[in-house]
Motif scaffolding. Structure first.
Motif, PDB file in Angstrom:
ATOM      1  N   ASP A   1       0.849  -1.192   0.000  1.00  0.00           N
ATOM      2  CA  ASP A   1       0.000   0.000   0.000  1.00  0.00           C
ATOM      3  C   ASP A   1       0.890   1.249   0.000  1.00  0.00           C
ATOM      4  O   ASP A   1       1.954   1.268   0.640  1.00  0.00           O
ATOM      5  CB  ASP A   1      -0.911   0.026   1.224  1.00  0.00           C
ATOM      6  CG  ASP A   1      -1.944  -1.092   1.206  1.00  0.00           C
ATOM      7  OD1 ASP A   1      -2.074  -1.754   0.157  1.00  0.00           O
ATOM      8  OD2 ASP A   1      -2.619  -1.290   2.230  1.00  0.00           O
ATOM      9  N   HIS A   2       0.448   2.284  -0.698  1.00  0.00           N
ATOM     10  CA  HIS A   2       1.285   3.481  -0.833  1.00  0.00           C
ATOM     11  C   HIS A   2       0.417   4.730  -0.789  1.00  0.00           C
ATOM     12  O   HIS A   2      -0.604   4.813  -1.480  1.00  0.00           O
ATOM     13  CB  HIS A   2       2.051   3.440  -2.162  1.00  0.00           C
ATOM     14  CG  HIS A   2       3.014   4.570  -2.335  1.00  0.00           C
ATOM     15  ND1 HIS A   2       4.291   4.552  -1.818  1.00  0.00           N
ATOM     16  CD2 HIS A   2       2.872   5.765  -2.964  1.00  0.00           C
ATOM     17  CE1 HIS A   2       4.911   5.671  -2.133  1.00  0.00           C
ATOM     18  NE2 HIS A   2       4.068   6.430  -2.822  1.00  0.00           N
ATOM     19  N   VAL A   3       0.807   5.687   0.042  1.00  0.00           N
ATOM     20  CA  VAL A   3       0.126   6.983   0.105  1.00  0.00           C
ATOM     21  C   VAL A   3       0.834   7.935  -0.855  1.00  0.00           C
ATOM     22  O   VAL A   3       1.995   8.296  -0.650  1.00  0.00           O
ATOM     23  CB  VAL A   3       0.143   7.566   1.532  1.00  0.00           C
ATOM     24  CG1 VAL A   3      -0.507   8.953   1.534  1.00  0.00           C
ATOM     25  CG2 VAL A   3      -0.576   6.637   2.500  1.00  0.00           C
ATOM     26  N   VAL A   4       0.148   8.324  -1.901  1.00  0.00           N
ATOM     27  CA  VAL A   4       0.742   9.237  -2.881  1.00  0.00           C
ATOM     28  C   VAL A   4       0.803  10.651  -2.303  1.00  0.00           C
ATOM     29  O   VAL A   4       1.826  11.332  -2.407  1.00  0.00           O
ATOM     30  CB  VAL A   4      -0.066   9.233  -4.191  1.00  0.00           C
ATOM     31  CG1 VAL A   4       0.496  10.275  -5.178  1.00  0.00           C
ATOM     32  CG2 VAL A   4      -0.026   7.846  -4.827  1.00  0.00           C
ATOM     33  N   CYS A   5      -0.280  11.105  -1.680  1.00  0.00           N
ATOM     34  CA  CYS A   5      -0.290  12.435  -1.071  1.00  0.00           C
ATOM     35  C   CYS A   5      -1.404  12.515  -0.038  1.00  0.00           C
ATOM     36  O   CYS A   5      -2.337  11.699  -0.038  1.00  0.00           O
ATOM     37  CB  CYS A   5      -0.475  13.527  -2.122  1.00  0.00           C
ATOM     38  SG  CYS A   5      -2.057  13.451  -2.993  1.00  0.00           S
ATOM     39  N   ARG A   6      -1.287  13.491   0.833  1.00  0.00           N
ATOM     40  CA  ARG A   6      -2.330  13.755   1.823  1.00  0.00           C
ATOM     41  C   ARG A   6      -2.854  15.171   1.646  1.00  0.00           C
ATOM     42  O   ARG A   6      -2.139  16.066   1.165  1.00  0.00           O
ATOM     43  CB  ARG A   6      -1.794  13.556   3.235  1.00  0.00           C
ATOM     44  CG  ARG A   6      -1.402  12.105   3.541  1.00  0.00           C
ATOM     45  CD  ARG A   6      -1.249  11.863   5.027  1.00  0.00           C
ATOM     46  NE  ARG A   6      -0.904  10.470   5.335  1.00  0.00           N
ATOM     47  CZ  ARG A   6      -1.781   9.485   5.398  1.00  0.00           C
ATOM     48  NH1 ARG A   6      -3.065   9.726   5.184  1.00  0.00           N
ATOM     49  NH2 ARG A   6      -1.385   8.256   5.671  1.00  0.00           N
TER      50      ARG A   6
END
Length: 251
Positions: free
Chosen positions: A146-151
């Protein structure tokens, strides 16, 4: 001089400038409006900074609001017509590096796809360059974790902006907000809206910054007027607007 040829002036703010969209607006209003964008400092000198040196009565009030990502619209049209024309221009686009993320965007592990379908296998090496932990599995692009690209609220870096484009996530909206109006009929100045946000932080993600090109596109594409030429005229940028338009210098 524009302030004498056109009876009214509208000060507006532009958000997430996109040259092509703005060119369409200029073309639509070319018979009744002339847009002036460039160095705010030069334009302030042109209009006058104080009642003692203002070009026309109360133009110094308009000049005082020339800060951040703004422009001037000299016009023969009524206030209501101009406001309607400017505020109806709105279109979503991909955010650029330096823009602020409007919401969170996360990717789940497994095969990757966007709105067009599965990502092509040829894109996998580039995704790794953008920071995604990916691999090819029998020609399918897979995300290993899982990867968070941006918040939301995060300032986007080039890799994040590129990933949002890959996955067809648009976080920028080109729009225009009228801020103030000046009319030669009675030399009346009227404030239409407050400037939102911090003017010092507004250049990011625009095709154009204050007086200079800020992206791959030339700022000249977004202006009928070259404020740099006006700097040579110690009196007013208004005078320079009567000269031939500056040639676009696309970089």
């Amino acid at each position: 001089m524009l302030s004498y040829r056109y009876p009214s002036v509208c000060l507006f703010r532009y958000h997430n400038m996109r040259n092509e969209l703005f060119k369409d607006l200029r073309e639509e209003l070319k018979d009744s409006c002339r847009f002036v964008m460039g160095s705010n400092k030069v334009l302030q000198v042109a209009l006058g900074k104080t009642p003692a040196d203002e070009l026309r009565t109360n133009l110094s009030l308009l000049s005082a609001k020339l800060t951040g990502q703004v422009g001037l619209c000299f016009t023969n049209s009524s206030k209501d017509e101009v406001i309607k024309a400017l505020t109806t221009v709105e279109e979503e686009d991909f955010a650029r590096a330096g823009s602020t993320a409007s919401h969170d965007f996360k990717l789940s592990s497994g095969p990757l796809s966007n709105t067009a379908g599965p990502l092509p296998h040829t894109l996998e090496p580039q995704l790794r360059k953008y920071g995604l932990p990916t691999k090819l599995n029998k020609g399918v692009v897979e995300l290993l974790a899982d990867h968070v690209v941006c918040r939301e609220g995060q300032v986007l870096d080039p890799n994040q902006a590129a990933l949002l484009r890959v996955f067809n996530i648009k976080m920028a909206t080109f729009r225009i907000t009228p801020l103030a109006w000046w009319s030669s009929e009675g030399d009346v100045f009227e404030e239409l809206a407050e400037y939102e946000g911090n003017p010092e932080d507004d250049a990011s993600g625009d095709d154009m910054s204050d007086g200079d090109a800020a992206d791959d596109n030339a700022a000249d594409d977004a202006a009928d007027y070259n404020a740099a030429d006006a700097a040579a005229d110690g009196n007013a940028a208004d005078d320079a607007a009567d000269e031939p338009e500056a040639d676009a210098q696309a970089s």
